[in-house]
Design a protein around this motif. Structure first.
Motif, PDB file in Angstrom:
ATOM      1  N   ALA A 282      47.027-112.811 -17.438  1.00 10.74           N
ATOM      2  CA  ALA A 282      47.444-111.570 -16.493  1.00 10.74           C
ATOM      3  C   ALA A 282      46.449-111.932 -15.022  1.00 10.74           C
ATOM      4  O   ALA A 282      46.814-110.814 -14.165  1.00 10.74           O
ATOM      5  N   LEU A 283      45.897-112.688 -14.900  1.00  6.56           N
ATOM      6  CA  LEU A 283      44.946-112.939 -13.717  1.00  6.56           C
ATOM      7  C   LEU A 283      45.928-113.627 -12.742  1.00  6.56           C
ATOM      8  O   LEU A 283      46.545-114.594 -12.692  1.00  6.56           O
ATOM      9  N   ASN A 284      45.823-113.169 -11.351  1.00  6.68           N
ATOM     10  CA  ASN A 284      46.359-113.514 -10.142  1.00  6.68           C
ATOM     11  C   ASN A 284      45.328-113.663  -9.143  1.00  6.68           C
ATOM     12  O   ASN A 284      44.339-113.245  -8.945  1.00  6.68           O
ATOM     13  N   LEU A 285      45.394-114.978  -8.500  1.00 11.12           N
ATOM     14  CA  LEU A 285      44.541-115.325  -7.427  1.00 11.12           C
ATOM     15  C   LEU A 285      45.055-115.087  -6.074  1.00 11.12           C
ATOM     16  O   LEU A 285      46.108-115.475  -5.975  1.00 11.12           O
ATOM     17  N   ARG A 286      44.077-114.542  -5.068  1.00 11.78           N
ATOM     18  CA  ARG A 286      44.970-114.041  -4.100  1.00 11.78           C
ATOM     19  C   ARG A 286      43.789-114.312  -2.992  1.00 11.78           C
ATOM     20  O   ARG A 286      42.429-114.389  -3.138  1.00 11.78           O
ATOM     21  N   SER A 287      43.823-114.425  -1.779  1.00  3.33           N
ATOM     22  CA  SER A 287      43.067-114.245  -0.390  1.00  3.33           C
ATOM     23  C   SER A 287      42.295-113.045  -0.323  1.00  3.33           C
ATOM     24  O   SER A 287      43.037-112.008  -0.596  1.00  3.33           O
ATOM     25  N   TYR A 288      41.245-112.936   0.123  1.00  2.00           N
ATOM     26  CA  TYR A 288      40.516-111.693   0.600  1.00  2.00           C
ATOM     27  C   TYR A 288      41.197-111.022   1.764  1.00  2.00           C
ATOM     28  O   TYR A 288      42.038-111.827   2.503  1.00  2.00           O
ATOM     29  N   GLN A 289      41.209-109.675   1.677  1.00  2.33           N
ATOM     30  CA  GLN A 289      41.896-108.714   2.704  1.00  2.33           C
ATOM     31  C   GLN A 289      40.475-107.933   3.179  1.00  2.33           C
ATOM     32  O   GLN A 289      39.743-107.596   2.067  1.00  2.33           O
ATOM     33  N   PRO A 290      40.400-107.460   4.201  1.00  2.00           N
ATOM     34  CA  PRO A 290      39.154-106.549   4.667  1.00  2.00           C
ATOM     35  C   PRO A 290      39.077-105.358   3.902  1.00  2.00           C
ATOM     36  O   PRO A 290      37.910-104.915   3.379  1.00  2.00           O
ATOM     37  N   HIS A 291      40.126-104.721   3.410  1.00  2.00           N
ATOM     38  CA  HIS A 291      39.948-103.603   2.655  1.00  2.00           C
ATOM     39  C   HIS A 291      39.208-103.856   1.272  1.00  2.00           C
ATOM     40  O   HIS A 291      39.006-102.836   0.588  1.00  2.00           O
ATOM     41  N   ASP A 292      39.021-104.948   0.864  1.00  2.00           N
ATOM     42  CA  ASP A 292      38.471-105.489  -0.649  1.00  2.00           C
ATOM     43  C   ASP A 292      36.991-105.318  -0.401  1.00  2.00           C
ATOM     44  O   ASP A 292      36.445-105.298  -1.439  1.00  2.00           O
ATOM     45  N   LEU A 293      36.465-105.080   0.755  1.00  2.00           N
ATOM     46  CA  LEU A 293      34.827-105.150   1.125  1.00  2.00           C
ATOM     47  C   LEU A 293      34.179-104.035  -0.173  1.00  2.00           C
ATOM     48  O   LEU A 293      33.635-104.562  -0.652  1.00  2.00           O
ATOM     49  N   PRO A 294      34.599-102.868   0.145  1.00  2.00           N
ATOM     50  CA  PRO A 294      33.959-101.961  -0.966  1.00  2.00           C
ATOM     51  C   PRO A 294      33.934-102.431  -2.253  1.00  2.00           C
ATOM     52  O   PRO A 294      32.890-102.462  -3.037  1.00  2.00           O
ATOM     53  N   ALA A 295      35.206-102.886  -2.846  1.00  2.00           N
ATOM     54  CA  ALA A 295      35.361-103.233  -4.288  1.00  2.00           C
ATOM     55  C   ALA A 295      34.557-104.420  -4.570  1.00  2.00           C
ATOM     56  O   ALA A 295      33.938-104.579  -5.586  1.00  2.00           O
ATOM     57  N   LEU A 296      34.559-105.608  -3.575  1.00  2.71           N
ATOM     58  CA  LEU A 296      33.529-106.989  -3.913  1.00  2.71           C
ATOM     59  C   LEU A 296      32.106-106.519  -3.837  1.00  2.71           C
ATOM     60  O   LEU A 296      31.539-107.082  -4.736  1.00  2.71           O
ATOM     61  N   VAL A 297      31.655-105.806  -2.985  1.00  2.60           N
ATOM     62  CA  VAL A 297      30.319-105.391  -2.826  1.00  2.60           C
ATOM     63  C   VAL A 297      29.894-104.426  -4.381  1.00  2.60           C
ATOM     64  O   VAL A 297      28.913-104.767  -5.039  1.00  2.60           O
TER      65      VAL A 297
ATOM     66  N   SER B  18      32.518-114.986   7.273  1.00  2.00           N
ATOM     67  CA  SER B  18      32.190-116.627   7.695  1.00  2.00           C
ATOM     68  C   SER B  18      32.709-117.552   6.396  1.00  2.00           C
ATOM     69  O   SER B  18      32.482-118.684   6.430  1.00  2.00           O
ATOM     70  N   LEU B  19      33.154-116.898   5.642  1.00  2.00           N
ATOM     71  CA  LEU B  19      33.563-117.807   4.194  1.00  2.00           C
ATOM     72  C   LEU B  19      35.048-117.573   4.075  1.00  2.00           C
ATOM     73  O   LEU B  19      35.832-116.717   4.381  1.00  2.00           O
ATOM     74  N   GLU B  20      35.639-118.415   3.010  1.00  2.62           N
ATOM     75  CA  GLU B  20      36.923-118.680   2.505  1.00  2.62           C
ATOM     76  C   GLU B  20      36.516-117.841   1.206  1.00  2.62           C
ATOM     77  O   GLU B  20      35.738-118.151   0.363  1.00  2.62           O
ATOM     78  N   LEU B  21      37.310-116.890   1.017  1.00  4.06           N
ATOM     79  CA  LEU B  21      37.095-115.841  -0.297  1.00  4.06           C
ATOM     80  C   LEU B  21      38.438-115.948  -1.085  1.00  4.06           C
ATOM     81  O   LEU B  21      39.497-115.685  -0.429  1.00  4.06           O
ATOM     82  N   VAL B  22      38.329-116.184  -2.332  1.00  4.53           N
ATOM     83  CA  VAL B  22      39.431-116.023  -3.280  1.00  4.53           C
ATOM     84  C   VAL B  22      38.812-115.038  -4.286  1.00  4.53           C
ATOM     85  O   VAL B  22      37.824-115.106  -4.684  1.00  4.53           O
ATOM     86  N   ILE B  23      40.032-114.160  -4.499  1.00  5.92           N
ATOM     87  CA  ILE B  23      39.823-113.238  -5.657  1.00  5.92           C
ATOM     88  C   ILE B  23      40.759-113.284  -6.617  1.00  5.92           C
ATOM     89  O   ILE B  23      41.950-113.532  -6.389  1.00  5.92           O
ATOM     90  N   ALA B  24      40.112-112.952  -7.926  1.00  5.96           N
ATOM     91  CA  ALA B  24      40.924-112.823  -8.956  1.00  5.96           C
ATOM     92  C   ALA B  24      41.215-111.471  -9.716  1.00  5.96           C
ATOM     93  O   ALA B  24      40.477-110.605  -9.467  1.00  5.96           O
TER      94      ALA B  24
ATOM     95  N   ILE C 157      35.132-115.583  -5.356  1.00  7.13           N
ATOM     96  CA  ILE C 157      34.303-116.975  -5.079  1.00  7.13           C
ATOM     97  C   ILE C 157      34.406-116.787  -3.539  1.00  7.13           C
ATOM     98  O   ILE C 157      35.456-116.563  -3.028  1.00  7.13           O
ATOM     99  N   GLY C 158      33.059-117.288  -2.947  1.00  7.74           N
ATOM    100  CA  GLY C 158      33.294-117.547  -1.575  1.00  7.74           C
ATOM    101  C   GLY C 158      32.511-118.872  -1.198  1.00  7.74           C
ATOM    102  O   GLY C 158      31.477-119.186  -1.730  1.00  7.74           O
ATOM    103  N   PHE C 159      33.246-119.507  -0.290  1.00  8.86           N
ATOM    104  CA  PHE C 159      32.694-120.862  -0.106  1.00  8.86           C
ATOM    105  C   PHE C 159      32.990-121.274   1.559  1.00  8.86           C
ATOM    106  O   PHE C 159      33.948-120.544   2.160  1.00  8.86           O
ATOM    107  N   SER C 160      32.308-122.190   1.912  1.00  6.43           N
ATOM    108  CA  SER C 160      32.525-122.775   3.247  1.00  6.43           C
ATOM    109  C   SER C 160      33.261-124.218   3.164  1.00  6.43           C
ATOM    110  O   SER C 160      32.950-124.726   2.310  1.00  6.43           O
ATOM    111  N   LEU C 161      34.016-124.682   4.122  1.00  7.59           N
ATOM    112  CA  LEU C 161      34.894-125.659   3.965  1.00  7.59           C
ATOM    113  C   LEU C 161      33.768-127.075   4.132  1.00  7.59           C
ATOM    114  O   LEU C 161      34.161-128.171   3.762  1.00  7.59           O
ATOM    115  N   ASP C 162      32.553-126.749   4.424  1.00  2.85           N
ATOM    116  CA  ASP C 162      31.660-127.957   4.356  1.00  2.85           C
ATOM    117  C   ASP C 162      31.061-128.446   2.864  1.00  2.85           C
ATOM    118  O   ASP C 162      30.479-129.010   2.605  1.00  2.85           O
TER     119      ASP C 162
END
Length: 164
Positions: free
Chosen positions: A8-23, A62-68, A78-83
């Motif tokens: 049932a898992l879906n991967l998507r990009s971070y949206q600013p409204h996700d901040l409280p849930a991710l913290v 400052s990160l690329e963020l992917v949410i499951a 997961i949060g990562f930098s392109l380096d």
């Protein structure tokens, strides 16, 4: 070998409204999943109950963020930098050891490889060390990070990506 995405898992990009849930997921993950390796004072220093939301907002920006997601529930991120730096990888306690981290990591590695990264690195907690070792990372050196008067051990780990 990459783990298949749990059904049932879906991967998507971070949206600013996700901040409280991710913290909140980060805080729950640290407090509930790390007790085998870190004591109560270390867990509190790592994930204080009163989170600095503006610091988190700056870090996430400052990160690329992917949410499951499992339906409307965030199972991990997961949060990562392109380096090639894997900065954050956390699962909700209810989703631990069910392939969520593996799916997130596989998506990040694919994105990093496409961006031209040749080597990945992370500062893995003692809890995450075995996970990253299974993904092909090796320990470069033991490190510590200090939060207030509390010392947290971690491992600098690296992985060289195969050229495609």
């Amino acid at each position: 070998m990459n783990a298949p995405l749990p059904a049932a898992l879906n991967l998507r990009s971070y949206q600013p409204h996700d901040l409280p849930a991710l913290v909140a997921l980060f805080q729950a993950s640290v407090s509930q999943l790390t007790a085998q390796h870190y004591d109560a004072a270390q867990r509190q220093a790592w994930a204080p109950a009163a989170a600095d939301m503006s610091a988190w907002q700056t870090r996430f920006a400052s990160l690329e963020l992917v949410i499951a997601e499992d339906g409307l529930v965030i199972a991990g991120f997961i949060g990562f930098s392109l380096d090639g730096h894997i900065d954050l990888l956390y699962c909700a306690p209810a989703y631990a050891r069910q392939g969520v981290a593996s799916a997130l990591y596989a998506a990040a590695e694919q994105r990093l490889q496409a961006a031209g990264a040749c080597e990945l690195f992370t500062e893995a907690s003692l809890v995450a060390q075995a996970f990253f070792a299974r993904q092909g990372f090796s320990v470069q050196q033991a490190q510590t990070v200090t939060r207030g008067a509390v010392i947290l051990p971690r491992m600098l780990m690296r992985k060289t990506l195969e050229l495609r």
